[in-house]
Design a protein around this motif. Structure first.
Motif, PDB file in Angstrom:
ATOM      1  N   GLU A  54       0.810  -1.208   0.000  1.00 23.34           N
ATOM      2  CA  GLU A  54       0.000   0.000   0.000  1.00 23.34           C
ATOM      3  C   GLU A  54       0.851   1.270   0.000  1.00 23.34           C
ATOM      4  O   GLU A  54       0.364   2.342  -0.322  1.00 23.34           O
ATOM      5  CB  GLU A  54      -0.898   0.025   1.240  1.00 23.34           C
ATOM      6  CG  GLU A  54      -1.871  -1.119   1.323  1.00 23.34           C
ATOM      7  CD  GLU A  54      -2.572  -1.177   2.674  1.00 23.34           C
ATOM      8  OE1 GLU A  54      -2.389  -0.257   3.482  1.00 23.34           O
ATOM      9  OE2 GLU A  54      -3.305  -2.140   2.914  1.00 23.34           O
ATOM     10  N   ALA A  55       2.102   1.165   0.378  1.00 16.91           N
ATOM     11  CA  ALA A  55       2.962   2.345   0.541  1.00 16.91           C
ATOM     12  C   ALA A  55       3.445   2.863  -0.807  1.00 16.91           C
ATOM     13  O   ALA A  55       3.690   2.098  -1.729  1.00 16.91           O
ATOM     14  CB  ALA A  55       4.164   1.990   1.417  1.00 16.91           C
ATOM     15  N   PRO A  56       3.569   4.198  -0.930  1.00 15.49           N
ATOM     16  CA  PRO A  56       4.144   4.769  -2.153  1.00 15.49           C
ATOM     17  C   PRO A  56       5.612   4.350  -2.265  1.00 15.49           C
ATOM     18  O   PRO A  56       6.246   3.997  -1.275  1.00 15.49           O
ATOM     19  CB  PRO A  56       4.038   6.282  -1.939  1.00 15.49           C
ATOM     20  CG  PRO A  56       3.346   6.498  -0.648  1.00 15.49           C
ATOM     21  CD  PRO A  56       3.197   5.187   0.037  1.00 15.49           C
ATOM     22  N   LYS A 131       1.028   9.247   2.734  1.00 12.41           N
ATOM     23  CA  LYS A 131       0.359   8.812   1.497  1.00 12.41           C
ATOM     24  C   LYS A 131      -0.448   9.959   0.887  1.00 12.41           C
ATOM     25  O   LYS A 131      -0.472  10.143  -0.331  1.00 12.41           O
ATOM     26  CB  LYS A 131      -0.542   7.612   1.771  1.00 12.41           C
ATOM     27  CG  LYS A 131       0.234   6.359   2.130  1.00 12.41           C
ATOM     28  CD  LYS A 131      -0.703   5.229   2.501  1.00 12.41           C
ATOM     29  CE  LYS A 131       0.058   4.002   2.951  1.00 12.41           C
ATOM     30  NZ  LYS A 131      -0.836   2.914   3.345  1.00 12.41           N
ATOM     31  N   SER A 135      -0.119  11.749  -2.755  1.00 10.61           N
ATOM     32  CA  SER A 135      -1.252  11.758  -3.694  1.00 10.61           C
ATOM     33  C   SER A 135      -1.678  13.174  -4.084  1.00 10.61           C
ATOM     34  O   SER A 135      -2.191  13.382  -5.187  1.00 10.61           O
ATOM     35  CB  SER A 135      -2.439  10.990  -3.115  1.00 10.61           C
ATOM     36  OG  SER A 135      -3.021  11.692  -2.047  1.00 10.61           O
TER      37      SER A 135
END
Length: 183
Positions: A54-56, A131, A135
């Motif tokens: 899930e992490a960038p 996050k 984004s």
């Protein structure tokens, strides 16, 4: 959180400075928890794989925060440590840095203090705020930059490197106004 060992709390600033200059006591190595680096080896593999998916990616995190915090931090890196905050501040000796802020750097500007402190910002890639900063970089770069700066401010406060937290209120008020406009 999950490291086994004894902890000695320094309650006074001069105790902190004294302990930072002591490297061994009765054959035991002394180390500041602030400068120690712990890996998240004790986390279960499924948990860490789920978080990491899930992490960038590291490059997007470092480039976003480096761009937003140009001139304020020496280095931005993605952490391998297990902590819940969006970011931590690391430098060679946080206790000595706090002492310097109260004495020699007390009359310097915020930018001069940060440059002298050689701040290294360690980012938690799994934190929801981080996050969101990533984004928003394309859709709302101004808000993304303000959030990144607030992440730095919070990490500095947590590390005890903000001698007067009233200096942060102007930026925090501006950030709150931006967020309120979005609602």
């Amino acid at each position: 959180r999950r490291v086994h060992g004894e902890v000695l709390f320094a309650l006074k600033p001069f105790d902190d400075v004294t302990l930072s200059q002591s490297f061994e006591f009765k054959g035991n190595r002394l180390m500041s928890l602030e400068s120690a680096k712990f890996d998240k080896k004790e986390a279960t593999k499924s948990d860490s794989q789920e978080k990491d998916s899930e992490a960038p990616n590291k490059e997007s995190i470092t480039s976003c925060f480096n761009e937003a915090l140009t001139g304020l931090v020496h280095e931005v890196r993605v952490s391998n440590s297990d902590f819940s905050a969006p970011a931590l501040v690391r430098n060679f000796d946080l206790s000595m840095s706090r002492h310097m802020l109260m004495t020699a750097l007390s009359q310097k500007s915020e930018e001069e203090r940060l440059k002298f402190l050689h701040v290294e910002l360690e980012i938690n890639p799994n934190n929801p705020i981080v996050k969101k900063v990533i984004s928003l970089k394309e859709s709302d770069p101004d808000l993304s930059k303000s959030l990144a700066r607030q992440v730095l401010d919070n990490a500095l406060v947590a590390a005890g490197l903000v001698p007067d937290s009233r200096t942060l209120t102007k930026r925090l008020d501006a950030l709150l106004a931006k967020v309120a406009d979005k609602l």
